[in-house]
Design a protein around this motif. Structure first.
Motif, PDB file in Angstrom:
ATOM      1  N   UNK A   1       0.815  -1.222   0.000  1.00 61.16           N
ATOM      2  CA  UNK A   1       0.000   0.000   0.000  1.00 61.16           C
ATOM      3  C   UNK A   1       0.851   1.277   0.000  1.00 61.16           C
ATOM      4  N   UNK A   2       1.785   1.360  -0.933  1.00 60.04           N
ATOM      5  CA  UNK A   2       2.620   2.562  -1.049  1.00 60.04           C
ATOM      6  C   UNK A   2       1.754   3.760  -1.440  1.00 60.04           C
ATOM      7  N   UNK A   3       0.823   3.544  -2.361  1.00 64.90           N
ATOM      8  CA  UNK A   3      -0.166   4.557  -2.748  1.00 64.90           C
ATOM      9  C   UNK A   3      -1.541   3.900  -2.678  1.00 64.90           C
ATOM     10  N   UNK A   4      -2.628   4.672  -2.714  1.00 62.61           N
ATOM     11  CA  UNK A   4      -3.973   4.077  -2.683  1.00 62.61           C
ATOM     12  C   UNK A   4      -4.167   3.057  -3.808  1.00 62.61           C
ATOM     13  N   UNK A   5      -4.936   2.022  -3.518  1.00 61.31           N
ATOM     14  CA  UNK A   5      -5.064   0.881  -4.421  1.00 61.31           C
ATOM     15  C   UNK A   5      -5.642   1.249  -5.785  1.00 61.31           C
ATOM     16  N   UNK A   6      -6.471   2.303  -5.863  1.00 60.58           N
ATOM     17  CA  UNK A   6      -7.174   2.583  -7.114  1.00 60.58           C
ATOM     18  C   UNK A   6      -6.292   3.238  -8.180  1.00 60.58           C
ATOM     19  N   UNK A   7      -5.070   3.649  -7.812  1.00 61.61           N
ATOM     20  CA  UNK A   7      -4.161   4.270  -8.781  1.00 61.61           C
ATOM     21  C   UNK A   7      -3.386   3.194  -9.556  1.00 61.61           C
TER      22      UNK A   7
ATOM     23  N   UNK B   1       2.545  -4.834  -3.462  1.00 61.49           N
ATOM     24  CA  UNK B   1       1.298  -5.496  -3.066  1.00 61.49           C
ATOM     25  C   UNK B   1       0.269  -4.470  -2.636  1.00 61.49           C
ATOM     26  N   UNK B   2      -1.018  -4.734  -2.946  1.00 59.94           N
ATOM     27  CA  UNK B   2      -2.129  -3.935  -2.438  1.00 59.94           C
ATOM     28  C   UNK B   2      -3.405  -4.759  -2.518  1.00 59.94           C
ATOM     29  N   UNK B   3      -4.496  -4.235  -1.920  1.00 58.06           N
ATOM     30  CA  UNK B   3      -5.777  -4.899  -2.092  1.00 58.06           C
ATOM     31  C   UNK B   3      -6.657  -5.048  -0.872  1.00 58.06           C
ATOM     32  N   UNK B   4      -6.213  -4.658   0.320  1.00 63.05           N
ATOM     33  CA  UNK B   4      -7.005  -4.948   1.512  1.00 63.05           C
ATOM     34  C   UNK B   4      -8.323  -4.187   1.562  1.00 63.05           C
ATOM     35  N   UNK B   5      -8.469  -3.145   0.757  1.00 62.48           N
ATOM     36  CA  UNK B   5      -9.714  -2.374   0.773  1.00 62.48           C
ATOM     37  C   UNK B   5     -10.527  -2.542  -0.513  1.00 62.48           C
ATOM     38  N   UNK B   6     -10.159  -3.477  -1.366  1.00 59.49           N
ATOM     39  CA  UNK B   6     -10.847  -3.640  -2.655  1.00 59.49           C
ATOM     40  C   UNK B   6     -12.021  -4.588  -2.512  1.00 59.49           C
ATOM     41  N   UNK B   7     -13.147  -4.198  -3.100  1.00 54.76           N
ATOM     42  CA  UNK B   7     -14.382  -4.984  -3.048  1.00 54.76           C
ATOM     43  C   UNK B   7     -14.614  -5.688  -4.380  1.00 54.76           C
ATOM     44  N   UNK B   8     -14.769  -6.981  -4.346  1.00 56.98           N
ATOM     45  CA  UNK B   8     -15.117  -7.847  -5.472  1.00 56.98           C
ATOM     46  C   UNK B   8     -13.956  -8.034  -6.466  1.00 56.98           C
TER      47      UNK B   8
END
Length: 494
Positions: A320-326, A342-349
């Protein structure tokens, strides 16, 4: 044994025949009331009478006598009758939900840590009267009410409880309902202990790895550690000199996305942060994967600078260096660094993960099952990542209820790496539940997969959970009639 059973069977056949004739006579008697007649018919067709039991073959009799089938559950006739909750004071606040049925069995689920139980209660009117074993159908009807982050907590908590119910109804573990398992135990990763004294830190690491048995660790590498280091960060005084990532109003540093803070880390600051990682790595060694997280809110350029300063320590990942949606920024960062991103802990579906996976913007996906959609959706995310050569780790911070949902999902997903355990040092955490098959909840840094225990394989220990309820709401699975009525037409198409 056989001769005795044969004698009993022979003698009882006469009794059975007499009972049958008497029942038929009563059914055919015009004076018999309809309710009594219906009862007699049902008992003749669906009941297991003594005579019927004794008329079986010897082998069938023995099989029936030793059967483990739970006849209290008839899955095709299950109906949801209630949804209730309690709130555990764990990782802030974590609501546990319970879905009850007309047959006395129930399912446990969990709304994500820090989320609102009303996210789940809102869904109750969509569930009452439904068969909980139709998990995918019910999930499709309620998933419109979830969103990224904690707002997915209600949908995901309900999905967990439905799988728990379904597994109990059919007498199989949840991983079996997901298609089977790839492993008998699930690897866990834990936080590194903290200490400013290097000798004390070494002892704590030894305890974590040797005594507790954890084989994967994670640490924070935050600009918060630079708070008292003059000349280590640019523009921090504008934000009040604070570095908290979780508290503040809408205009605070905590709620300002990374590209918009104009914070930069100076060479001195980079050296200080790298030194902390070097110290930890020197104690942990290189046999144990070491992940990192919680760097602070700064843009991708500084993220790349920090990542390059840490590359030589062969970290398991930068999280999570930057917000996941970028997505495009993630692609830029991943391409620039040798360390996995790595990222993804706040992503839905799964739809939320597709762009990251399709563009290979990250090296590892990191769903939190209590936000990503629950057990089946998270497995689908893992499977999609696997098809694209990407691994899956799992984020988790909650009670043993969500923990076990994660364990079942991890067992059923091939490209799984490790599952977070965020409450290693909470002494009462494991006491909140008991396993229904007698296994340990955690054993030397791994979670044993329940090989036969139905559903999630746990039950709450009521007296222990009650000791740790949220002080603002100490209710314990009280009725929730205010949430029974459905008052809107929620179809998304005309």
């Amino acid at each position: 044994m056989k001769s005795i059973l044969n004698q009993i069977i022979a003698s009882n056949k006469q009794v059975e025949q007499a009972e049958k004739q008497a029942r038929i006579a009563e059914i055919n008697n015009p004076a018999t009331k309809d309710s009594r007649r219906n009862f007699l018919r049902k008992s003749a067709i669906g009941g297991i009478a003594l005579g019927g039991f004794m008329s079986m073959s010897t082998e069938d009799t023995i099989a029936q006598a030793t059967s483990k089938v739970n006849r209290a559950s008839k899955p095709s006739e299950l109906k949801i009758t209630d949804l209730r909750y309690c709130i555990v004071q764990n990782v802030g606040r974590t609501p546990i939900i319970r879905i009850d049925t007309n047959q006395g069995i129930y399912g446990l689920g969990e709304v994500r840590d820090g989320a609102d139980e009303r996210y789940a209660l809102f869904l109750k009117s969509h569930l009452l009267g439904q068969n909980p074993c139709n998990v995918e159908q019910l999930f499709k009807s309620i998933k419109q009410f979830g969103m990224h982050g904690r707002q997915a907590g209600g949908v995901c908590g309900v999905e967990m409880a439905l799988w728990d119910l379904c597994g109990k109804a059919y007498g199989v573990p949840c991983w079996q309902l997901l298609g089977g398992r790839y492993r008998d135990k699930v690897r866990l990763y834990a936080d590194t202990p903290e200490s400013n004294d290097i000798n004390e830190f070494k002892e704590k690491i030894k305890f974590r790895t040797q005594d507790q048995g954890y084989t994967w660790l994670k640490m924070d590498v935050s600009i918060g550690m630079l708070r008292n280091k003059e000349g280590s960060v640019v523009n921090n005084k504008f934000w009040g000199g604070g570095f908290s990532q979780w508290a503040g109003d809408y205009h605070s540093y905590a709620n300002t996305k990374h590209p918009f803070t104009a914070i930069q880390i100076t060479p001195k600051g980079l050296d200080e942060m790298a030194k902390v990682v070097e110290d930890v790595r020197s104690v942990v060694g290189y046999e144990i994967p070491l992940s990192t997280d919680h760097y602070g809110h700064f843009d991708l350029n500084n993220g790349i600078r920090l990542g390059k300063a840490l590359d030589k320590y062969r970290l398991a990942w930068l999280e999570d260096i930057v917000p996941w949606e970028y997505t495009d920024q993630w692609k830029t960062i991943s391409d620039a660094l040798e360390t996995p991103c790595l990222t993804g802990e706040d992503i839905y579906l799964k739809e939320g993960f597709k762009a990251l996976i399709d563009k290979r913007a990250v090296d590892i996906v990191h769903p939190d099952l209590a936000s990503s959609g629950g057990l089946l959706e998270t497995k689908r995310i893992g499977d999609y990542a696997e098809d694209n050569g990407i691994a899956m780790a799992m984020h988790f911070a909650g009670t043993p209820v969500s923990f076990m949902a994660n364990v079942h999902c991890a067992a059923a997903t091939q490209n799984f790496l490790a599952l977070e355990h965020h409450s290693v040092d909470v002494p009462w955490w494991e006491s909140l539940v008991k396993t229904t098959d007698g296994r340990k909840l955690i054993d030397k840094g791994y979670a044993p997969v329940p090989l036969e225990a139905p559903g999630l394989g746990i039950e709450l220990v009521d007296e222990e959970v009650k000791k740790h309820l949220n002080p603002k709401d100490k209710s314990y699975f009280a009725p929730t009639p205010d949430w029974n009525d459905k008052r809107s037409h929620d179809r998304l198409w005309s």
